[in-house]
Write a protein that holds these residues in place. Structure first.
Motif, PDB file in Angstrom:
ATOM      1  N   UNK A   1      -6.255  -5.518  -4.972  1.00  0.00           N
ATOM      2  CA  UNK A   1      -6.405  -5.471  -3.518  1.00  0.00           C
ATOM      3  C   UNK A   1      -6.891  -6.815  -2.991  1.00  0.00           C
TER       4      UNK A   1
ATOM      5  N   UNK B   1       0.838  -1.209   0.000  1.00  0.00           N
ATOM      6  CA  UNK B   1       0.000   0.000   0.000  1.00  0.00           C
ATOM      7  C   UNK B   1       0.869   1.254   0.000  1.00  0.00           C
TER       8      UNK B   1
ATOM      9  N   UNK C   1      -8.712   1.234  -4.704  1.00  0.00           N
ATOM     10  CA  UNK C   1      -8.398   1.050  -6.122  1.00  0.00           C
ATOM     11  C   UNK C   1      -8.549   2.369  -6.871  1.00  0.00           C
TER      12      UNK C   1
ATOM     13  N   UNK D   1       1.366   4.287  -2.851  1.00  0.00           N
ATOM     14  CA  UNK D   1       0.976   5.637  -2.461  1.00  0.00           C
ATOM     15  C   UNK D   1      -0.373   5.704  -1.769  1.00  0.00           C
ATOM     16  N   UNK D   2      -0.915   4.544  -1.348  1.00  0.00           N
ATOM     17  CA  UNK D   2      -2.210   4.553  -0.668  1.00  0.00           C
ATOM     18  C   UNK D   2      -2.041   4.924   0.800  1.00  0.00           C
TER      19      UNK D   2
ATOM     20  N   UNK E   1      -2.975  -2.916  -9.698  1.00  0.00           N
ATOM     21  CA  UNK E   1      -3.187  -3.240  -8.291  1.00  0.00           C
ATOM     22  C   UNK E   1      -4.324  -4.241  -8.144  1.00  0.00           C
TER      23      UNK E   1
ATOM     24  N   UNK F   1      -7.996   5.273  -5.712  1.00  0.00           N
ATOM     25  CA  UNK F   1      -6.804   6.076  -5.437  1.00  0.00           C
ATOM     26  C   UNK F   1      -5.606   5.586  -6.246  1.00  0.00           C
ATOM     27  N   UNK F   2      -5.487   4.252  -6.375  1.00  0.00           N
ATOM     28  CA  UNK F   2      -4.347   3.727  -7.126  1.00  0.00           C
ATOM     29  C   UNK F   2      -4.442   4.119  -8.599  1.00  0.00           C
TER      30      UNK F   2
ATOM     31  N   UNK G   1       1.076   6.314 -12.588  1.00  0.00           N
ATOM     32  CA  UNK G   1      -0.024   5.496 -12.077  1.00  0.00           C
ATOM     33  C   UNK G   1      -0.658   4.598 -13.132  1.00  0.00           C
TER      34      UNK G   1
END
Lengths: 250, 307
Positions: free
Chosen positions: A85, A52, B174, A56-57, A83, B176-177, A78
């Motif tokens: 999760x 994370x 997600x 940058x989360x 990603x 934000x990513x 980006x």
């Protein structure tokens, strides 16, 4: 051999804290391009926190993360970082179909306000095929099994068409068949020259699935090719201190 | 029947019904997002917190204009939202506690101010109390215009940021990513919800306003698995309840409009929760029974020996 090593991710002096308590301490990490890397460590070692923070989360206390030979940080690159999760991090009762969720992988390239185009829908279909979920495109996501949820999240990440992928426990709660399918997918990604960083907790399968490994427990214990660093001594160092910590608490 | 026809051609009724329908529509749309984000109670917090703003606007500016009073409500509602968000972000107090805390402090302050204002001469006519339970009959044509403008702005924003709101509501990390700042989206969506609440205060009041926000969305969710259908249906159910509630209160003497609207929308939600296919309670009972019969017919053999 490694005259001109290219790095997908470079982490420098990264420290992350929740409130005042540091959960990652002075992490230095270099992940070479085109590797499948496992992040391994005991519960509470900071595996999820690490990826994370790299994405940058989470805002680190100190440190920097650069991507793709230092060509930029997460803000500028980006759209080249994917990603996945943990599938438990969202509410699967959300009113959406499998296709809707996978389409979200295209949102990054579209940017603010712009709508998905036909080509994005096409891409969605292709990625669903890659994870073997093409027959589920119009299925309501609340009706998926745990393994299917993982596949949907993988398809969504594939739709990002990224160069570096971060995956948080993609093998969690999946059956043997799905696990094999995911491993094949990871190897495919590697063959395409992508870098994949996977939070993993099954030590047995590390040598089979991955070629690079990082052992962490608040700090980096070791990081390198599986053949070189994934041995008993390092594992003891990684897991032993957690045991010692637990004993000292109890 | 004649009385209903006469009612619908009545100018006052048309105005009030139109206002209530607009309110139902707008709060139905934004309520959907509040419900899906599991922030149903935010509406309650914001609407209660609007009360001191209404009274302060009257005290400081001395105006009884709805626009001025609602502006006060808006500011105080926004202040409360920022406080809640700030408390959650900077302390270890959780969202529900922060909400309850801010809401009761603001509402209490509002009541204290209201009592104080009652003692000032010329204040009784200000009709501040109408904001507690709402008084739809005080809706004027200019109020409708104001509601329409706010409604159009809100709908335009929802359409514009549809993709972002959907993504952010489903998976904020997600989002934000991908570079969509959840902070900004959260702020924008929260402000929009606050605005939707404020324009409903005059009609249904601070206490019942959260029902207008949440109930149509909960009912709509029961009938569909598509976000856009849910939002549209929620808007429709809100609008229909607005008109039905207004009609009921016009036909039955001494029945206040705001509560009548809330009763209408509550009936809709009860029906939806009980009878909707797929998610309804009856459907679930039926499925369970079917499974039990199936088990009786085809299952039930002894397990394979395990030892």
């Amino acid at each position: 051999m490694e005259k001109q090593q290219k790095y997908a991710v470079e982490v420098e002096d990264l420290t992350v804290a929740y409130d005042a308590k540091p959960v990652l301490w002075d992490i230095d990490l270099k992940i070479p391009k085109g590797q499948l890397m496992a992040v391994v460590g005991p519960n509470g070692a900071g595996k999820t926190t690490l990826i994370k923070a790299m994405l940058g989360l989470l805002k680190p206390v100190t440190g920097a993360v650069r991507f793709l030979d230092g060509s930029g940080d997460i803000r500028t690159l980006k759209n080249r970082i994917g990603y996945v999760p943990q599938s438990g991090s969202v509410d699967w009762d959300f009113p959406a179909t499998v296709q809707d969720v996978v389409l979200m992988g295209c949102y990054g390239k579209l940017g603010w306000v712009r709508r998905p185009r036909k080509s994005d829908l096409e891409l969605t279909k292709q990625t669903l095929q890659k994870v073997g979920m093409q027959d589920y495109a119009t299925r309501q996501i609340s009706q998926l099994s745990g393994g299917q949820q993982q596949r949907v999240f993988l398809a969504r990440a594939l739709a990002q068409e990224a160069e570096v992928y971060f995956m948080d426990e993609p093998f969690k709660g999946v059956d043997a068949q799905t696990e094999r399918a995911i491993v094949t997918l990871l190897k495919d990604l590697k063959e395409q020259g992508k870098t994949v960083v996977v939070v993993h907790h099954d030590l047995q399968t590390v040598p089979d699935y991955f070629d690079w490994v990082t052992l962490i427990n608040l700090r980096v214990v070791a990081s390198g090719p599986v053949k070189e660093v994934f041995h008993e001594e390092n594992l003891k160092k990684t897991y032993h201190s957690a045991g010692a910590l637990l004993r000292s608490v109890v | 029947m004649d009385s209903v026809l006469a009612l619908f051609s009545d100018y006052t009724f048309q105005t009030v019904a139109l206002g209530s329908a607009l309110l139902g529509l707008i709060s139905g749309v934004l309520g959907s997002f509040a419900v899906l984000r599991k922030q149903s109670l935010l509406g309650d917090g914001v609407s209660h917190s609007a009360l001191p703003g209404v009274v302060m606007a009257f005290v400081l500016l001395g105006s009884k204009n709805t626009e001025v009073l609602l502006l006060g409500a808006l500011l105080s509602g926004l202040l409360a939202t920022l406080l809640i968000v700030g408390v959650v972000r900077h302390t270890r107090v959780k969202f529900d506690s922060a909400l309850a805390l801010v809401m009761s402090v603001f509402f209490g302050l509002g009541l204290v101010l209201l009592t104080y204002v009652q003692k000032i001469p010329n204040s009784n006519q200000a009709g501040l109390k109408r904001f507690i339970f709402g008084q739809a009959s005080t809706l004027l044509q200019r109020d409708i215009v104001l509601m329409t403008i706010c409604g159009l702005i809100l709908l335009a924003l929802v359409l514009l940021f549809w993709k972002e709101f959907k993504l952010f509501t489903f998976d904020a990390d997600f989002a934000q990513s991908l570079g969509f700042s959840p902070k900004k989206l959260n702020l924008l969506l929260s402000f929009m919800i606050v605005l939707a609440i404020i324009i409903g205060l005059q009609t249904v009041g601070v206490i019942l306003m959260s029902a207008m926000l949440i109930t149509p969305a909960v009912a709509a969710r029961q009938w569909t698995n598509k976000l856009w259908v849910m939002v549209t249906l929620s808007a429709l159910l809100g609008a229909v309840s607005g008109i039905a509630g207004t009609a009921a209160s016009s036909l039955v003497p001494k029945l206040p409009t705001g509560p009548a609207i809330v009763v209408c929308v509550s009936l809709i939600v009860i029906v939806s929760v009980l009878f909707s296919p797929g998610r309804g309670v009856l459907h679930r009972i039926y499925q369970q029974r079917k499974n039990r019969i199936l088990y009786r017919l085809e299952g039930g053999g002894t397990d394979a020996p395990t030892s």
